[in-house]
Motif scaffolding. Structure first.
Motif, PDB file in Angstrom:
ATOM      1  N   PRO A   1      51.620  -9.413 -33.089  1.00  0.00           N
ATOM      2  CA  PRO A   1      51.740 -10.004 -31.752  1.00  0.00           C
ATOM      3  C   PRO A   1      50.469  -9.754 -30.939  1.00  0.00           C
ATOM      4  N   CYS A   2      50.007 -10.772 -30.218  1.00  0.00           N
ATOM      5  CA  CYS A   2      48.747 -10.630 -29.481  1.00  0.00           C
ATOM      6  C   CYS A   2      48.922 -11.138 -28.057  1.00  0.00           C
TER       7      CYS A   2
ATOM      8  N   MET B   1      49.550 -14.409 -36.615  1.00  0.00           N
ATOM      9  CA  MET B   1      49.128 -13.873 -35.320  1.00  0.00           C
ATOM     10  C   MET B   1      49.785 -14.708 -34.227  1.00  0.00           C
ATOM     11  N   ILE B   2      50.542 -14.032 -33.380  1.00  0.00           N
ATOM     12  CA  ILE B   2      51.314 -14.744 -32.355  1.00  0.00           C
ATOM     13  C   ILE B   2      50.625 -14.575 -31.019  1.00  0.00           C
ATOM     14  N   ASN B   3      50.196 -15.691 -30.447  1.00  0.00           N
ATOM     15  CA  ASN B   3      49.608 -15.641 -29.109  1.00  0.00           C
ATOM     16  C   ASN B   3      50.747 -15.735 -28.091  1.00  0.00           C
ATOM     17  N   ASP B   4      51.022 -14.612 -27.445  1.00  0.00           N
ATOM     18  CA  ASP B   4      52.176 -14.526 -26.543  1.00  0.00           C
ATOM     19  C   ASP B   4      51.779 -14.952 -25.120  1.00  0.00           C
ATOM     20  N   GLY B   5      51.342 -16.213 -24.999  1.00  0.00           N
ATOM     21  CA  GLY B   5      50.992 -16.745 -23.683  1.00  0.00           C
ATOM     22  C   GLY B   5      49.849 -16.009 -23.008  1.00  0.00           C
ATOM     23  N   SER B   6      48.810 -15.689 -23.769  1.00  0.00           N
ATOM     24  CA  SER B   6      47.679 -14.934 -23.192  1.00  0.00           C
ATOM     25  C   SER B   6      46.928 -15.772 -22.167  1.00  0.00           C
TER      26      SER B   6
ATOM     27  N   ARG C   1      40.869 -15.274 -23.735  1.00  0.00           N
ATOM     28  CA  ARG C   1      40.410 -16.166 -24.817  1.00  0.00           C
ATOM     29  C   ARG C   1      41.130 -15.928 -26.149  1.00  0.00           C
ATOM     30  N   THR C   2      42.241 -15.222 -26.116  1.00  0.00           N
ATOM     31  CA  THR C   2      42.970 -14.915 -27.358  1.00  0.00           C
ATOM     32  C   THR C   2      43.219 -16.170 -28.205  1.00  0.00           C
ATOM     33  N   PHE C   3      43.713 -17.247 -27.581  1.00  0.00           N
ATOM     34  CA  PHE C   3      44.056 -18.435 -28.371  1.00  0.00           C
ATOM     35  C   PHE C   3      42.817 -19.064 -29.009  1.00  0.00           C
ATOM     36  N   GLU C   4      41.721 -19.142 -28.249  1.00  0.00           N
ATOM     37  CA  GLU C   4      40.481 -19.727 -28.794  1.00  0.00           C
ATOM     38  C   GLU C   4      40.014 -18.909 -30.006  1.00  0.00           C
ATOM     39  N   ILE C   5      40.033 -17.601 -29.858  1.00  0.00           N
ATOM     40  CA  ILE C   5      39.565 -16.748 -30.969  1.00  0.00           C
ATOM     41  C   ILE C   5      40.480 -16.924 -32.180  1.00  0.00           C
ATOM     42  N   LEU C   6      41.788 -16.925 -31.938  1.00  0.00           N
ATOM     43  CA  LEU C   6      42.734 -17.079 -33.062  1.00  0.00           C
ATOM     44  C   LEU C   6      42.534 -18.431 -33.745  1.00  0.00           C
ATOM     45  N   SER C   7      42.313 -19.501 -32.952  1.00  0.00           N
ATOM     46  CA  SER C   7      42.121 -20.831 -33.541  1.00  0.00           C
ATOM     47  C   SER C   7      40.899 -20.850 -34.432  1.00  0.00           C
ATOM     48  N   SER C   8      39.818 -20.221 -33.966  1.00  0.00           N
ATOM     49  CA  SER C   8      38.605 -20.293 -34.788  1.00  0.00           C
ATOM     50  C   SER C   8      38.748 -19.411 -36.028  1.00  0.00           C
TER      51      SER C   8
ATOM     52  N   ALA D   1      48.311  -5.520 -32.623  1.00  0.00           N
ATOM     53  CA  ALA D   1      46.957  -6.053 -32.792  1.00  0.00           C
ATOM     54  C   ALA D   1      45.886  -5.034 -32.421  1.00  0.00           C
ATOM     55  N   ASP D   2      46.252  -4.017 -31.626  1.00  0.00           N
ATOM     56  CA  ASP D   2      45.232  -3.156 -31.015  1.00  0.00           C
ATOM     57  C   ASP D   2      44.692  -2.063 -31.941  1.00  0.00           C
ATOM     58  N   LEU D   3      45.111  -2.082 -33.221  1.00  0.00           N
ATOM     59  CA  LEU D   3      44.613  -1.149 -34.243  1.00  0.00           C
ATOM     60  C   LEU D   3      45.026   0.301 -33.982  1.00  0.00           C
ATOM     61  N   GLN D   4      46.025   0.496 -33.126  1.00  0.00           N
ATOM     62  CA  GLN D   4      46.559   1.862 -32.968  1.00  0.00           C
ATOM     63  C   GLN D   4      47.228   2.287 -34.272  1.00  0.00           C
ATOM     64  N   ASP D   5      47.899   1.330 -34.897  1.00  0.00           N
ATOM     65  CA  ASP D   5      48.473   1.570 -36.219  1.00  0.00           C
ATOM     66  C   ASP D   5      47.436   1.080 -37.220  1.00  0.00           C
ATOM     67  N   PRO D   6      46.803   1.987 -37.980  1.00  0.00           N
ATOM     68  CA  PRO D   6      45.690   1.558 -38.830  1.00  0.00           C
ATOM     69  C   PRO D   6      46.148   0.648 -39.969  1.00  0.00           C
ATOM     70  N   PRO D   7      45.548  -0.547 -40.103  1.00  0.00           N
ATOM     71  CA  PRO D   7      45.932  -1.475 -41.176  1.00  0.00           C
ATOM     72  C   PRO D   7      45.716  -0.858 -42.558  1.00  0.00           C
ATOM     73  N   GLU D   8      44.786   0.117 -42.631  1.00  0.00           N
ATOM     74  CA  GLU D   8      44.451   0.710 -43.937  1.00  0.00           C
ATOM     75  C   GLU D   8      45.627   1.454 -44.570  1.00  0.00           C
ATOM     76  N   VAL D   9      46.646   1.807 -43.764  1.00  0.00           N
ATOM     77  CA  VAL D   9      47.772   2.530 -44.380  1.00  0.00           C
ATOM     78  C   VAL D   9      48.817   1.577 -44.967  1.00  0.00           C
TER      79      VAL D   9
END
Ligand code: UDP
Ligand code: MG
Length: 326
Positions: free
Chosen positions: A21-22, A51-56, A59-66, A106-114
Motif C-alpha cells: 500500500p502506498c 502497488m496500491i496508490n491510496d489516493g495520494s 507524485r506517487t501515481f506518476e512514479i508507480l505508472s512509470s 512501502a516505507d521499507l520499515q519491514d525489510p524486503p530482504e527477509v
C-alpha cells in the motif's frame, strides 16, 4: 519423531504476490522498487509487485505508472481517493494472482530482504500463514511504542480470541487463506485480527524492524485511533459488558449515598444543607458513565449502519498491468 509436512508447492513454479500500500510515498518508491526487484528478480519464483496508490496527493501515481511501464512485474491499483491502509491492502489481496501473498509496507520499515526467509519457513513448516513479529522497532517514538504495547495487550484482554502481540500486517499468506479472505464481506476490516481469527496453521517469524526509509508516517493519530477501535469493536463485545458493570456500580454508589443521606437526616441534621459538592460530583459521575455507555453503543450501531449501507470498501479508478481491462 519429526513429521515434516511435504512442501505444498514446487518453489520453482511458485508465484509470489507482494502487496504494497502506498500513500504519499514519492520519497521511497524508487528505492523500494529497487530493493524488491533485487530480492525477487534473481530468485526462482515468479512474482508480481502489486502497488496500491491510496489516493495520494503527491507524485506517487506518476512514479508507480512509470515503474509499471518499465517492468511488467509492477501492477498498479489506483484508488479514486484515500480509503486508508487496510482497504488498500484488501484491494491488493482481492486482485493478486499468486500462490502466496506477502503484505508489506512501502516505507521499507519491514525489510524486503527477509521475505525469502519467510518463504523458506512457509515451505518447511507447510503452514498457511507466516506472521512477522517485531523483535526491535528502530526509530519509533516512545508514544508509538508504549501505545502499541498497551493496545495489543488490552485487545487480548477484551477479546475472546487471543492475538499475537507485537505483530503488524507484515505477513505471508497462502492461497487457501487468500480465497477464504475473499468470503469476508465486512467493512472496517482489522486485517491482522482477521487473519489470526481465521485459524489455519500459523507460524511466527521474528525480525528487526527498521526505521522508515524516507518521509513521515502516514498514520496520523486519527487513523491510529480508527484502526485501534476497528480492532476492539470488531473483535470484542466486552465494552458493552463493561458499560453494564459501570452502570451497576454507579447505581450501587447512588443507593449507598441515599442511605448515607438518611443517616445524616436522622443523626446529623445540622450538616445536611452543605452537601452541594457531593451532588455535583454525583451528577458528573453518572453523566459521565451515561455518555460513555452511549458512546460505546454508538460505535457498535455506527458499525451496523455502515455494514447495512453495503458500500464498497474502496473504489478503483485505474489499474495498470492487470490482464483484464481496467
Ligand atoms: N498507508 C496507506 N494509506 C493511508 C495511510 C498509510 O496506504 O491512509 C500506507 C503507507 O504508505 C505505508 C503503510 O500504509 O506503506 C504504513 O503506513 P506508515 O508507514 O505511514 O505507518 P507507520 O509505520 O508509521 O505506522
Ligand atoms: Mg511505516
Amino acid at each position: 519423531m519429526n513429521h515434516t509436512i511435504p512442501a505444498p508447492i514446487n518453489r520453482y513454479r511458485m508465484k509470489v504476490s507482494v502487496v504494497i500500500p502506498c500513500y504519499n510515498e514519492e520519497a521511497v518508491l524508487e528505492t523500494a522498487y529497487r530493493r524488491f526487484s533485487h530480492v525477487f528478480a534473481p530468485s526462482a519464483y515468479d512474482y508480481e509487485l502489486i502497488m496500491i496508490n491510496d489516493g495520494s496527493q503527491d507524485r506517487t501515481f506518476e512514479i508507480l505508472s512509470s515503474l509499471a511501464q518499465a517492468d511488467k512485474h509492477v501492477k498498479v491499483i489506483s484508488f479514486s481517493r484515500n480509503f486508508g491502509h487496510q482497504n488498500a491492502v484488501t484491494a491488493g489481496l482481492h486482485c493478486c494472482t499468486g500462490d502466496i501473498a506477502v503484505i508489506i509496507d512501502a516505507d521499507l520499515q519491514d525489510p524486503p530482504e527477509v521475505i525469502p526467509q519467510m518463504i523458506e519457513v512457509y515451505l518447511q513448516e507447510g503452514c498457511n500463514v507466516v506472521y512477522a513479529v517485531r523483535n526491535k522497532r528502530k526509530g519509533e517514538s516512545l508514544f508509538k511504542l508504549l501505545s502499541a504495547k498497551l493496545y495489543y495487550r488490552t485487545l487480548n484482554w477484551l477479546s475472546e480470541y487471543s492475538f499475537p502481540v507485537d505483530t503488524g500486517d507484515f505477513r505471508l499468506i497462502d492461497r487457501k487463506v487468500l480465497d477464504t479472505f475473499r468470503l469476508f464481506p465486512e467493512k472496517h476490516k482489522y486485517l491482522r485480527g482477521l487473519f489470526s481469527w481465521m485459524g489455519f496453521k500459523q507460524t511466527p517469524f521474528y525480525y528487526d524492524r527498521d526505521e522508515r526509509y524516507a518521509g513521515n508516517t502516514k498514520y496520523t493519530l486519527r487513523k491510529m485511533i480508527r484502526l485501534a477501535s476497528n480492532g476492539i469493536f470488531g473483535f470484542s463485545k466486552k465494552p458493552l459488558k463493561i458499560a453494564i458493570s459501570l452502570g451497576s456500580v454507579s447505581i450501587l454508589i447512588a443507593l449507598m449515598m441515599v442511605l448515607w443521606i438518611f443517616y445524616l437526616q436522622i443523626f446529623a441534621h445540622d450538616h445536611v444543607v452543605q452537601g452541594w459538592s457531593s451532588t455535583v460530583i454525583t451528577i458528573l459521575f453518572l453523566g459521565g458513565i451515561q455518555l460513555l455507555t452511549i458512546g460505546i453503543l454508538g460505535e457498535y450501531i455506527g458499525n451496523i449502519f455502515d455494514e447495512t449501507k453495503n458500500r464498497p470498501e474502496y473504489i478503483i479508478q485505474e489499474k495498470i498491468n492487470f490482464d483484464e481491462p481496467s
